[in-house]
Scaffold this motif. Structure first.
Motif, PDB file in Angstrom:
ATOM      1  N   ILE A 195     108.619 -83.529 -10.116  1.00 51.90           N
ATOM      2  CA  ILE A 195     107.982 -82.646  -9.340  1.00 51.90           C
ATOM      3  C   ILE A 195     107.121 -81.899 -10.356  1.00 51.90           C
ATOM      4  N   ALA A 196     105.790 -81.737 -10.093  1.00 47.00           N
ATOM      5  CA  ALA A 196     104.790 -81.135 -11.281  1.00 47.00           C
ATOM      6  C   ALA A 196     104.318 -79.970 -10.459  1.00 47.00           C
ATOM      7  N   PHE A 197     104.020 -78.938 -11.643  1.00 47.93           N
ATOM      8  CA  PHE A 197     103.500 -77.788 -11.380  1.00 47.93           C
ATOM      9  C   PHE A 197     102.311 -77.257 -12.185  1.00 47.93           C
ATOM     10  N   GLY A 198     101.440 -76.428 -11.402  1.00 48.03           N
ATOM     11  CA  GLY A 198     100.180 -76.403 -12.201  1.00 48.03           C
ATOM     12  C   GLY A 198      99.995 -74.841 -13.165  1.00 48.03           C
ATOM     13  N   ASP A 199     101.364 -74.462 -13.191  1.00 45.65           N
ATOM     14  CA  ASP A 199     101.397 -73.092 -13.979  1.00 45.65           C
ATOM     15  C   ASP A 199     100.958 -73.493 -15.477  1.00 45.65           C
ATOM     16  N   MET A 200     100.501 -72.439 -16.127  1.00 42.56           N
ATOM     17  CA  MET A 200      99.713 -72.730 -17.378  1.00 42.56           C
ATOM     18  C   MET A 200     100.598 -71.949 -18.680  1.00 42.56           C
ATOM     19  N   TYR A 201     101.261 -70.728 -18.371  1.00 44.25           N
ATOM     20  CA  TYR A 201     101.738 -70.164 -19.531  1.00 44.25           C
ATOM     21  C   TYR A 201     102.956 -69.121 -19.341  1.00 44.25           C
ATOM     22  N   ALA A 223     118.060 -78.917 -10.006  1.00 43.79           N
ATOM     23  CA  ALA A 223     118.801 -79.044  -8.707  1.00 43.79           C
ATOM     24  C   ALA A 223     118.719 -80.000  -7.902  1.00 43.79           C
ATOM     25  N   ALA A 224     117.439 -80.530  -7.846  1.00 46.35           N
ATOM     26  CA  ALA A 224     117.252 -81.349  -7.037  1.00 46.35           C
ATOM     27  C   ALA A 224     117.446 -83.088  -7.819  1.00 46.35           C
ATOM     28  N   GLY A 225     117.781 -83.168  -9.007  1.00 42.62           N
ATOM     29  CA  GLY A 225     118.115 -84.122  -9.712  1.00 42.62           C
ATOM     30  C   GLY A 225     117.010 -84.758 -10.116  1.00 42.62           C
ATOM     31  N   ILE A 226     115.699 -84.135 -10.539  1.00 42.87           N
ATOM     32  CA  ILE A 226     114.481 -84.973 -10.870  1.00 42.87           C
ATOM     33  C   ILE A 226     113.747 -83.930 -12.206  1.00 42.87           C
ATOM     34  N   GLN A 227     112.699 -84.396 -12.632  1.00 38.41           N
ATOM     35  CA  GLN A 227     112.146 -83.664 -13.834  1.00 38.41           C
ATOM     36  C   GLN A 227     111.098 -82.838 -13.477  1.00 38.41           C
ATOM     37  N   ALA A 228     110.846 -81.748 -14.209  1.00 37.06           N
ATOM     38  CA  ALA A 228     109.857 -80.738 -13.987  1.00 37.06           C
ATOM     39  C   ALA A 228     108.695 -81.180 -14.983  1.00 37.06           C
ATOM     40  N   LEU A 229     107.638 -81.194 -14.400  1.00 36.77           N
ATOM     41  CA  LEU A 229     106.258 -81.651 -15.410  1.00 36.77           C
ATOM     42  C   LEU A 229     105.376 -80.299 -15.347  1.00 36.77           C
ATOM     43  N   TYR A 230     104.735 -79.948 -16.529  1.00 32.94           N
ATOM     44  CA  TYR A 230     104.148 -79.057 -16.698  1.00 32.94           C
ATOM     45  C   TYR A 230     102.494 -79.539 -17.573  1.00 32.94           C
ATOM     46  N   PRO A 231     101.783 -80.396 -16.581  1.00 22.21           N
ATOM     47  CA  PRO A 231     100.761 -80.812 -17.459  1.00 22.21           C
ATOM     48  C   PRO A 231      99.801 -80.024 -18.053  1.00 22.21           C
ATOM     49  N   LEU A 232      99.861 -78.744 -17.413  1.00 21.03           N
ATOM     50  CA  LEU A 232      98.538 -77.993 -18.073  1.00 21.03           C
ATOM     51  C   LEU A 232      99.118 -77.013 -19.128  1.00 21.03           C
ATOM     52  N   TRP A 233     100.651 -76.900 -19.501  1.00 21.46           N
ATOM     53  CA  TRP A 233     101.156 -76.001 -20.212  1.00 21.46           C
ATOM     54  C   TRP A 233     100.623 -75.802 -21.464  1.00 21.46           C
ATOM     55  N   MET A 234      99.824 -74.422 -21.843  1.00 26.44           N
ATOM     56  CA  MET A 234      99.360 -74.295 -23.109  1.00 26.44           C
ATOM     57  C   MET A 234      99.367 -72.804 -23.467  1.00 26.44           C
ATOM     58  N   GLU A 235      98.822 -72.477 -24.507  1.00 26.96           N
ATOM     59  CA  GLU A 235      98.704 -70.775 -25.011  1.00 26.96           C
ATOM     60  C   GLU A 235      97.904 -69.940 -23.957  1.00 26.96           C
ATOM     61  N   GLU A 236      98.283 -68.935 -24.017  1.00 29.09           N
ATOM     62  CA  GLU A 236      97.449 -67.982 -23.135  1.00 29.09           C
ATOM     63  C   GLU A 236      96.062 -67.772 -23.599  1.00 29.09           C
ATOM     64  N   SER A 237      95.855 -67.706 -24.886  1.00 23.64           N
ATOM     65  CA  SER A 237      94.790 -67.715 -25.561  1.00 23.64           C
ATOM     66  C   SER A 237      93.706 -69.003 -25.070  1.00 23.64           C
ATOM     67  N   MET A 238      94.306 -69.802 -24.645  1.00 21.71           N
ATOM     68  CA  MET A 238      93.271 -70.803 -24.290  1.00 21.71           C
ATOM     69  C   MET A 238      92.678 -70.991 -22.783  1.00 21.71           C
ATOM     70  N   MET A 239      92.948 -69.863 -22.084  1.00 15.32           N
ATOM     71  CA  MET A 239      92.560 -69.897 -20.659  1.00 15.32           C
ATOM     72  C   MET A 239      91.085 -70.026 -20.539  1.00 15.32           C
ATOM     73  N   LEU A 240      90.343 -69.399 -21.361  1.00 18.50           N
ATOM     74  CA  LEU A 240      88.824 -69.574 -21.192  1.00 18.50           C
ATOM     75  C   LEU A 240      88.363 -70.891 -21.449  1.00 18.50           C
ATOM     76  N   ASP A 241      89.052 -71.594 -22.344  1.00 19.98           N
ATOM     77  CA  ASP A 241      88.645 -73.012 -22.549  1.00 19.98           C
ATOM     78  C   ASP A 241      88.980 -73.976 -21.361  1.00 19.98           C
ATOM     79  N   ALA A 242      90.315 -73.681 -20.731  1.00 17.97           N
ATOM     80  CA  ALA A 242      90.637 -74.316 -19.619  1.00 17.97           C
ATOM     81  C   ALA A 242      89.788 -74.136 -18.293  1.00 17.97           C
ATOM     82  N   LEU A 243      89.285 -72.755 -18.406  1.00 16.86           N
ATOM     83  CA  LEU A 243      88.227 -72.741 -17.177  1.00 16.86           C
ATOM     84  C   LEU A 243      87.265 -73.541 -17.440  1.00 16.86           C
TER      85      LEU A 243
END
Length: 205
Positions: free
Chosen positions: A94-100, A114-134
């Motif tokens: 299961i993937a989530f769009g959380d960033m930091y 708990a569900a027996g699956i992997q958690a993915l965070y494809p956008l995970w990055m440093e807080e300082s990179m938020m403007l670049d992400a936008l």
């Protein structure tokens, strides 16, 4: 064999960017997952209308699953439905769009375990990179509008604004606000972009 993933879907820019990254990474997004509290009948994340979410999913040509829950039993309801979806779609992640925000990540990882699956965070990055992400979101060609703001952080007249270069210029000047709105400063609805088969027309939905 690529992973079969459920994507936690708010309808906004973060989850849309996460979808883009997953597809780029050769992941199979089997379904979108959106929670709907019984107390409101609208989405948990952005208080959005169900009809608009369905139109989005149709435009993306990805099934959407609504998890009807209660505020009091949110975690239990989410897990129960996720286990059902795991079987239905043969999910292994299961993937989530959380960033930091670490607290959000901890919650998602606990749920996935708990569900027996992997958690993915494809956008995970440093807080300082938020403007670049936008900037990246807009350069990818996605179109989104602001549907909600935190009144203590942004003026109400920002609702309805389109995310574009002018938006970036103005939000980058606000020192106490995350450019990506990670603390709920503003929420968006994506209505068009590279992965959309057609533009979402939300009028009348």
């Amino acid at each position: 064999m690529s992973q079969r993933v459920a994507l936690s879907w708010s309808g906004g820019k973060d989850s849309c960017m996460a979808l883009h990254k997953l597809v780029e990474g050769d992941k199979k997004v089997a379904c979108l997952v959106t929670t709907v509290p019984q107390e409101t009948g609208r989405t948990f994340a952005h208080d959005e209308e169900i009809g608009k979410m369905k139109a989005q999913a149709e435009a993306l040509d990805i099934p959407i699953e609504f998890i009807h829950c209660s505020y009091d039993t949110y975690n239990e309801d989410f897990l129960k439905h996720l286990l059902d979806l795991k079987t239905k779609y043969e999910l292994n992640a299961i993937a989530f769009g959380d960033m930091y925000l670490e607290g959000h990540r901890e919650w998602g990882e606990k749920l996935a375990t708990a569900a027996g699956i992997q958690a993915l965070y494809p956008l995970w990055m440093e807080e300082s990179m938020m403007l670049d992400a936008l900037n990246q979101f807009i350069k990818l060609g996605y179109k989104a509008e602001v549907i909600k703001v935190r009144g203590d952080m942004l003026p109400q007249d920002w609702v309805g604004r389109i995310l574009d270069k002018r938006f970036i210029e103005e939000i980058s000047k606000k020192a106490d606000i995350c450019p990506m709105g990670e603390s709920g400063e503003y929420h968006t609805f994506v209505f068009d972009g590279p992965l959309f088969k057609e533009r979402v027309n939300t009028k009348g939905l």
